[in-house]
Design an enzyme around this catalytic site. Structure first.
Site, PDB file in Angstrom:
ATOM      1  N   CYS A  89       0.849  -1.199   0.000  1.00 34.09           N
ATOM      2  CA  CYS A  89       0.000   0.000   0.000  1.00 34.09           C
ATOM      3  C   CYS A  89       0.882   1.246   0.000  1.00 34.09           C
ATOM      4  O   CYS A  89       1.499   1.563  -1.002  1.00 34.09           O
ATOM      5  CB  CYS A  89      -0.958  -0.041   1.189  1.00 34.09           C
ATOM      6  SG  CYS A  89      -2.374   1.070   1.020  1.00 34.09           S
TER       7      CYS A  89
ATOM      8  N   HIS B 201      -3.358  -5.424   0.128  1.00 32.09           N
ATOM      9  CA  HIS B 201      -2.809  -5.941   1.385  1.00 32.09           C
ATOM     10  C   HIS B 201      -2.833  -7.469   1.363  1.00 32.09           C
ATOM     11  O   HIS B 201      -3.803  -8.090   1.811  1.00 32.09           O
ATOM     12  CB  HIS B 201      -3.633  -5.431   2.575  1.00 32.09           C
ATOM     13  CG  HIS B 201      -3.459  -3.980   2.856  1.00 32.09           C
ATOM     14  ND1 HIS B 201      -2.590  -3.503   3.820  1.00 32.09           N
ATOM     15  CD2 HIS B 201      -4.040  -2.882   2.293  1.00 32.09           C
ATOM     16  CE1 HIS B 201      -2.648  -2.182   3.846  1.00 32.09           C
ATOM     17  NE2 HIS B 201      -3.515  -1.782   2.929  1.00 32.09           N
TER      18      HIS B 201
ATOM     19  N   GLU C 211      -1.424  -9.530   3.218  1.00 27.38           N
ATOM     20  CA  GLU C 211      -1.354 -10.151   4.549  1.00 27.38           C
ATOM     21  C   GLU C 211      -2.721 -10.589   5.061  1.00 27.38           C
ATOM     22  O   GLU C 211      -2.821 -11.522   5.875  1.00 27.38           O
ATOM     23  CB  GLU C 211      -0.718  -9.182   5.557  1.00 27.38           C
ATOM     24  CG  GLU C 211      -1.530  -7.948   5.902  1.00 27.38           C
ATOM     25  CD  GLU C 211      -1.247  -6.752   5.006  1.00 27.38           C
ATOM     26  OE1 GLU C 211      -1.484  -5.610   5.441  1.00 27.38           O
ATOM     27  OE2 GLU C 211      -0.801  -6.970   3.856  1.00 27.38           O
TER      28      GLU C 211
END
Length: 591
Positions: free
Chosen positions: A398, A525, A527
């Site tokens: 990001c 993102h 994750e």
């Protein structure tokens, strides 16, 4: 539908979220489908506008919901996809009731906490509990509900009242209350003290809820004498009191519950005994053992704004753990405050400056996560510059991707004033700009949020290979600024490659430096979708590059297009020799 409520007493931060997730794992292993709900008593509508330093990270769901980080625990442990409605807040409930009142739904009645707020809470729980979250049709068998905060908090009173009514409404055999409480050890005495838990249970009973199971948090295993006291004074059977003592990693928590037969206690309360299979938890046992026996280190520097609280980057940390275990490396994360890398810190606090740079230079890989605001941005740019110039594996997420673009424009294109309009609205070289559909007046829920599709522009690039040479991927987003499409040509002519874009071709989703061993930035993102048995491909690639194993990964990926690769097959035999339950499949590494 059966319900398991998890509450907390004495102090916050006891690990109710991990406990609730582990209960869900145990019930899944018993053969039941499980969903989860998190109740947060704060007045915010959602977690989106809250500082990560105050409340931990904001977790983003597929539907764009900005929710509490515990929903990330539920998704990782249970491998499910939740919705924004699985996170209930006081703000959401009050807004729902007030909207109904404005429409005249209450027919002129005085709107009160009881029954209108409490009824709305119960209706919300019952509705959301029936939404399938595991990809199958029909509702789950059991809904695990976690009540945030601690018993006695004034803001949680409406929820306590509602849950008391709800337990009576669904009836005996359909509701099980697990109370997580602290059993401290005073150094002066050296004895486990049960009084805090006794008082917490008394408070819980006074509010109309009776615990069926006590889960006692302590530094060491609960002693029999302490268990006897708790059973006597809290009026809970000794068989229903479990010890949640400190363990080497959280993957042991489901094993702790199983070994103390917590599942049998819950199944007895829920009248499900005899309809289940024994929870073997083979994958969890192998995974926990692998983690405990890792020795070869890999060191990742995380350069961020909120490093003072590791929960601010919880999903990033978990994704790094998933990938490091996949590669059988012992992970060391060096949390570097981005501002400590800046020249201002060198002048004002030279010791912090030297310490930060020493950590950065000693890392095997560098990760710059997402964030907002201009504090520490120059430090993040310096971290990206160091990784690029010294050929250190780098992953920017990001804002991390945006600072990598800005750094490249400054250093390679020679545009010293290149910047983002977020940090310099008047910059003459705006390489990062505000999205057209965003709002500059309202912060909550106005970003580009949730699962969005990214199309690979080329197949012969590291990111596409890590994702298995797919044509497109779906990842979760949370941003309001993006790379300026009008300046992309300049960057690409200088050597950067935007290998992933959205369906319009105007939004830059993935950027790579082909001449670098591993230099990747992504606008999304990754994750958020990493799982213990299925690490994020990009995080796995970062760890592989940091270990010097990336070439093998990319070669395997080129051979097996359409398959996400976490570790090349040459390492499978090593894993299998240590753990016979190891399986290598199309979804990565599994134990």
């Amino acid at each position: 539908m059966k319900y398991v409520l998890v509450t907390g007493g004495v102090v916050s931060g006891l690990g109710k979220g991990v406990t609730a997730s582990s209960i869900g794992v145990l019930l899944q292993e018993c053969g039941f489908r499980v969903t989860a709900i998190k109740i947060d008593p704060y007045l915010n509508t959602d977690a989106g506008t809250m500082s990560p330093l105050e409340h931990g990270e904001v977790f983003v769901l597929d539907d764009g919901g900005e929710v509490d980080l515990d929903l990330g625990n539920y998704e990782r442990f249970l491998d499910i996809k939740l919705t924004r409605d699985n996170n209930i807040t006081t703000g959401k409930i009050f807004q729902y009731v007030i909207d109904k009142e404005r429409k005249g739904d209450y027919l002129g009645k005085t709107v009160q906490v009881v029954p209108h707020i409490t009824d709305a809470i119960q209706e919300w729980i019952e509705r959301v509990a029936h939404i399938p979250v595991d990809g199958k049709t029909g509702p789950a068998d059991v809904c695990v509900i976690e009540l945030g905060g601690t018993i006695g908090d004034i803001e949680s009173m409406p929820f306590i009242q509602a849950l008391g009514q709800f337990s009576y409404r669904v009836g005996a055999g359909n509701f099980c209350l697990v109370h997580v409480s602290l059993v401290p050890v005073l150094n002066v005495v050296g004895e486990q003290k049960t009084k805090p838990t006794q008082h917490s249970v008394r408070e819980l009973r006074s509010l109309g809820l009776t615990p069926d199971i006590l889960a006692c948090r302590s530094t060491t295993a609960l002693e029999e004498s302490a268990k006897g006291k708790l059973s006597q004074f809290c009026q809970v059977s000794a068989e229903n009191i479990v010890s949640l003592h400190d363990v080497s990693n959280i993957w042991h928590i489901p094993l702790l519950l199983r070994d103390q037969k917590a599942h049998e206690a819950m199944l007895n309360v829920l009248k499900l005994k005899g309809r289940t299979q024994d929870p073997s938890l083979k994958e969890w046992t192998s995974r926990a053992d692998v983690y405990d026996n890792l020795h070869e280190p890999v060191r990742i520097a995380v350069v961020g704004k909120y490093t003072g609280l590791s929960d601010s980057y919880l999903s990033v940390q978990k994704a790094l753990v998933h990938s490091s275990v996949c590669w059988r490396k012992k992970l060391f994360v060096d949390w570097i405050p981005a501002s400590d890398l800046e020249e201002a810190t060198k002048r004002e606090n030279p010791d912090s400056y030297k310490a930060a740079w020493k950590l950065l230079k000693g890392a095997d890989g560098v990760l710059v996560p997402g964030g907002f605001g201009d504090r520490g941005v120059e430090g993040k740019i310096l971290a990206a510059k160091y990784a690029r110039e010294n050929r250190i594996p780098f992953l920017g997420i990001c804002l991390g991707m945006q600072v990598a673009v800005i750094e490249f424009a400054r250093s390679v294109l020679g545009l010293r004033d290149a910047n983002s309009r977020e940090f310099d609205p008047n910059t003459k070289n705006p390489f990062v700009i505000f999205m057209l559909e965003g709002s500059k007046t309202h912060m909550g829920g106005t970003m580009r949020l949730g699962s969005r599709r990214t199309y690979f522009e080329v197949n012969d690039c590291k990111s596409a290979k890590l994702y298995g040479c797919k044509r497109f991927i779906d990842e979760r987003h949370r941003h309001r600024y993006e790379v300026n499409p009008d300046l992309v040509a300049k960057l690409e002519n200088a050597g950067l490659s935007f290998t992933g874009k959205d369906e319009t071709g105007q939004r830059m989703e993935i950027v790579e430096l082909p001449s670098h061993p591993f230099f990747i930035g992504v606008q999304f993102h990754p994750e958020y979708k990493s799982r213990p048995g299925k690490p994020s491909p990009l995080f796995s690639g970062l760890i592989a590059a940091a270990c010097g194993k990336l070439d093998g990964v990319l070669q395997e990926a080129s051979k097996g297009a359409g398959t996400e690769i976490c570790a090349p097959k040459v390492y499978q035999s090593k894993l299998r020799s240590v753990h016979p339950n190891f399986v290598y499949g199309c979804n990565g590494l599994h134990f």
